[in-house]
Scaffold this motif. Structure first.
Motif, PDB file in Angstrom:
ATOM      1  N   UNK A  22       0.844  -1.192   0.000  1.00 25.06           N
ATOM      2  CA  UNK A  22       0.000   0.000   0.000  1.00 25.06           C
ATOM      3  C   UNK A  22       0.873   1.234   0.000  1.00 25.06           C
ATOM      4  N   UNK A  23       0.513   2.185  -0.844  1.00 27.70           N
ATOM      5  CA  UNK A  23       1.305   3.395  -0.987  1.00 27.70           C
ATOM      6  C   UNK A  23       0.621   4.593  -0.356  1.00 27.70           C
ATOM      7  N   UNK A  24       1.442   5.445   0.197  1.00 29.14           N
ATOM      8  CA  UNK A  24       0.983   6.762   0.640  1.00 29.14           C
ATOM      9  C   UNK A  24       1.928   7.799   0.041  1.00 29.14           C
ATOM     10  N   UNK A  25       1.365   8.873  -0.453  1.00 28.34           N
ATOM     11  CA  UNK A  25       2.186   9.933  -1.036  1.00 28.34           C
ATOM     12  C   UNK A  25       2.380   9.833  -2.532  1.00 28.34           C
ATOM     13  N   UNK A  26       2.061   8.676  -3.108  1.00 26.12           N
ATOM     14  CA  UNK A  26       2.105   8.512  -4.557  1.00 26.12           C
ATOM     15  C   UNK A  26       0.869   7.730  -4.986  1.00 26.12           C
ATOM     16  N   UNK A  27       0.583   7.760  -6.275  1.00 24.53           N
ATOM     17  CA  UNK A  27      -0.558   7.045  -6.822  1.00 24.53           C
ATOM     18  C   UNK A  27      -0.050   5.904  -7.680  1.00 24.53           C
ATOM     19  N   UNK A  28      -0.377   4.679  -7.278  1.00 26.28           N
ATOM     20  CA  UNK A  28       0.142   3.509  -7.982  1.00 26.28           C
ATOM     21  C   UNK A  28      -0.317   3.449  -9.431  1.00 26.28           C
ATOM     22  N   UNK A  70      -3.579  -4.846  -9.139  1.00 20.10           N
ATOM     23  CA  UNK A  70      -3.621  -3.521  -8.519  1.00 20.10           C
ATOM     24  C   UNK A  70      -5.063  -3.139  -8.238  1.00 20.10           C
ATOM     25  N   UNK A  71      -5.302  -2.551  -7.071  1.00 16.68           N
ATOM     26  CA  UNK A  71      -6.601  -1.999  -6.714  1.00 16.68           C
ATOM     27  C   UNK A  71      -6.417  -0.489  -6.599  1.00 16.68           C
ATOM     28  N   UNK A  72      -6.863   0.220  -7.616  1.00 16.19           N
ATOM     29  CA  UNK A  72      -6.643   1.677  -7.636  1.00 16.19           C
ATOM     30  C   UNK A  72      -7.378   2.388  -6.511  1.00 16.19           C
ATOM     31  N   UNK A  73      -8.545   1.889  -6.164  1.00 10.28           N
ATOM     32  CA  UNK A  73      -9.317   2.525  -5.101  1.00 10.28           C
ATOM     33  C   UNK A  73      -8.596   2.455  -3.760  1.00 10.28           C
ATOM     34  N   UNK A  74      -7.856   1.369  -3.564  1.00  6.95           N
ATOM     35  CA  UNK A  74      -7.122   1.191  -2.299  1.00  6.95           C
ATOM     36  C   UNK A  74      -5.664   1.612  -2.436  1.00  6.95           C
ATOM     37  N   UNK A  75      -5.267   1.996  -3.653  1.00 10.53           N
ATOM     38  CA  UNK A  75      -3.867   2.370  -3.902  1.00 10.53           C
ATOM     39  C   UNK A  75      -2.919   1.274  -3.414  1.00 10.53           C
TER      40      UNK A  75
END
Length: 123
Positions: A22-28, A70-75
């Motif tokens: 899971x990412x924070x600060x960027x968009x996967x 990848x789940x874009x909604x959950x990043x």
């Protein structure tokens, strides 16, 4: 920016695990993603990749067994690992890059790395 990898553990040969990153600060969704692994005494190697368009690539040694998604909604990106073998034992890392649009085996091309999660497969 932080990539948080999780889901590793001890599993018997033939079993399954699902790793998450899971990412924070960027968009996967705008990055190429790679799952790497590094076994003791060995170099870090690319296991699976996901490009910005959603296409995937796999190392020959995991084809048919592992799936990157990848789940874009959950990043969040996942690595579903089935039919695990003892030789899959390693620390697994997620990585993301904006330098290229497609996952690359060149680890120096990745801008961001997770902390790694240990997968141990007992035979």
């Amino acid at each position: 920016v932080q990539l948080q990898a999780s889901g590793g553990g001890l599993v018997q040969a033939g079993g399954s695990l699902r790793l998450s990153c899971t990412a924070s600060g960027i968009t996967f969704s705008t990055k190429a993603i790679g799952w790497y692994r590094q076994a003791p005494g060995k170099q870090r190697e690319l296991v699976a990749g996901l490009n910005t368009a959603g296409s995937t690539t796999y190392a020959d040694f995991v084809k048919g067994r592992f799936t990157i998604s990848r789940d874009n909604a959950k990043n969040t990106v996942y690595l579903q690992m089935n039919s695990l073998k003892a030789e899959d034992t390693a620390v697994y890392y997620c990585a993301a890059t904006q330098k290229v649009w497609s996952a690359t085996s060149d680890a120096t091309m990745y801008d961001y790395w997770g902390q790694g999660t240990l997968v141990t497969v007992s035979s």
